[in-house]
Enzyme design. Structure first.
Site, short mmCIF file in Angstrom:
data_model
loop_
_atom_site.label_atom_id
_atom_site.label_comp_id
_atom_site.label_asym_id
_atom_site.label_seq_id
_atom_site.Cartn_x
_atom_site.Cartn_y
_atom_site.Cartn_z
N HIS A 159 0.82 -1.22 0.00
CA HIS A 159 0.00 0.00 0.00
C HIS A 159 0.85 1.27 0.00
CE1 HIS A 159 0.41 -0.01 4.52
NE2 HIS A 159 0.39 1.30 4.32
N ASP A 197 -0.22 -7.44 1.39
CA ASP A 197 0.32 -6.09 1.55
C ASP A 197 1.84 -6.09 1.62
OD1 ASP A 197 0.26 -3.38 1.68
OD2 ASP A 197 -0.47 -3.23 3.76
N SER A 275 4.80 2.09 7.93
CA SER A 275 4.40 0.96 7.08
C SER A 275 5.57 0.50 6.23
CB SER A 275 3.24 1.37 6.17
OG SER A 275 2.07 1.58 6.91
#
Length: 429
Positions: A159, A197, A275
């Protein structure tokens, strides 16, 4: 970051004076109080004999011991434990502890987090992606990554580098990569799996690149210390620490649909920009990739276990994408307590101690065609005894279109051998 439904009290003792000072405590075994005296030494005249100040439960090393005057104030008495060897007290008094080593692997020492961060930190990168439409720049997203190979292979979150909502585009698969030492590169998105992801970015460098070592997430236990590294809010070289809260948090527990996934849950502080950054153990080995947090809660962060990431990388190398077999079964892990409860409700439940209970069969699915029924208990899969869904997933691997033998137990201890041919999963199911 993805957003889904997406001391102990410290007591300080301080004294200030125009020069060096010293404090000494003298306690009587017959008194509940001790007297502490303070005096100022003559200018530039002091003894360099190591000494130690003990106040309550705290021991303060000092390099100076000065003759004291008769100015004092009462404190609760404190005694040195006579069972502690004098050699140990001398080392503590001089500030020379043995070292910062841990008593055993996984234990937290004074410098454990420092060493873990120093080991993996140089391989942590900041990733930035410019977004725009028809050549018009609309903004930039940020994330983190970890160099895992000297050839410039970087692990990060999908993402961070891939368009999820089709409202923004990745600039020709190119991303900006900044190393901890300040070097900047243009990276290329090589592979990305939106379901897990996880993505792989590549950079090229004429000079050596720092590399992080991959560990094993299967060795983690709830309560183990871990360290999260990354670039939250573009603040590079940031570390936070915490413990593993759960080693197998299921995606269904988080309200995430699709194919079953498992996460490491930690209480490390994770924010936007973290992330794709690594979660490391106290040896500085990568044990997970930080992917998300609960937006409305503190101390609820999640990472993809590195063992799962390694399998994803193998899929990337073999096929260029991740292939997931699909059976069309909803399953539940069994243990002795659950089995006992089920037998209380229905004495025809099969006599098993472990296995996987089939709670639902999707109509028209490979499992439906193979003859699975709700209530079946899977005890063997491809000739191997199974005790959990994870084992079935591991055995299937990427065997799409291949017949697999499954032994199930049914009511009144009847057995059936079924043959199921998995289809490739549609991760949007």
């Amino acid at each position: 970051m993805l957003r889904f439904l997406l001391n102990k009290p410290y007591r300080s003792a301080a004294a200030a004076a125009a020069g060096f000072f010293a404090v000494a405590a003298v306690a009587s075994s017959h008194s509940a109080e001790a007297t502490v005296s303070v005096s100022l030494p003559p200018p530039r005249h002091f003894l360099s004999t190591p000494a130690e100040l003990i106040l309550g439960d705290y021991r303060f090393p000092s390099l100076f011991s000065i003759p004291l005057a008769d100015v004092g104030f009462p404190l609760r008495h404190s005694f040195v434990d006579s069972s502690v060897p004098s050699a140990t007290l001398n080392k503590e008094a001089s500030g020379k502890s043995e070292d910062d080593s841990r008593c055993c692997p996984g234990c937290l020492g004074r410098k454990s987090i420092v060493k873990a961060a120093a080991t993996a930190g140089p391989a942590v990168v900041n990733i930035s992606v410019a977004h725009g439409i028809h050549g018009l720049m609309l903004g930039k997203s940020i994330g983190s990554g970890t160099i895992i190979d000297p050839d410039g292979t970087i692990l990060t979150c999908a993402h961070v580098v891939v368009d999820f909502q089709s409202t923004r585009g990745v600039s020709k698969g190119k991303v900006g990569v900044t190393l901890q030492d300040g070097r900047e590169f243009e990276g290329t998105v090589v592979n990305a799996d939106l379901h897990s992801d996880i993505a792989v970015v590549k950079i090229k460098s004429k000079t050596p690149l720092p590399v992080a070592k991959l560990g094993s997430s299967s060795k983690l236990q709830p309560g183990d210390w871990v360290v999260a590294l990354g670039c939250p809010l573009s603040l590079q070289n940031t570390i936070t620490s915490g413990i593993v809260s759960c080693v197998d948090r299921k995606s269904s527990d988080l309200g995430l649909g699709g194919v079953r996934r498992e996460y490491l849950q930690t209480d490390c502080a994770i924010n936007e920009g973290n992330s794709g950054g690594p979660l490391v153990n106290l040896d500085g080995e990568v044990v997970g990739i930080n992917v998300m947090k609960v937006a409305a809660a503190d101390g609820l962060s999640f990472a993809v276990p590195i063992d799962s990431v390694v399998k994803i990388i193998e899929h990337f190398k073999k096929r260029g994408r991740v292939v997931r077999p699909w059976l069309g079964l909803k399953m539940l892990d069994l243990n002795e307590m659950i089995v006992a409860q089920l037998k209380e409700r229905d004495d025809s439940f099969p006599d098993v101690s472990r296995g996987v209970l089939v709670s639902m069969v999707t109509p028209g699915s490979p499992a439906d065609h193979a003859g699975f029924r709700p209530g079946d208990v899977v005890v063997e899969f491809e000739g191997k005894r199974v005790e959990g869904v994870k084992e079935i997933i591991d055995i299937m691997g990427d065997k799409v279109g291949q017949p697999l033998k499954v032994l199930v137990k049914r009511t009144n201890n009847k057995s059936a051998m079924l043959t199921v041919i998995p289809e490739e999963a549609d991760t949007g199911r």
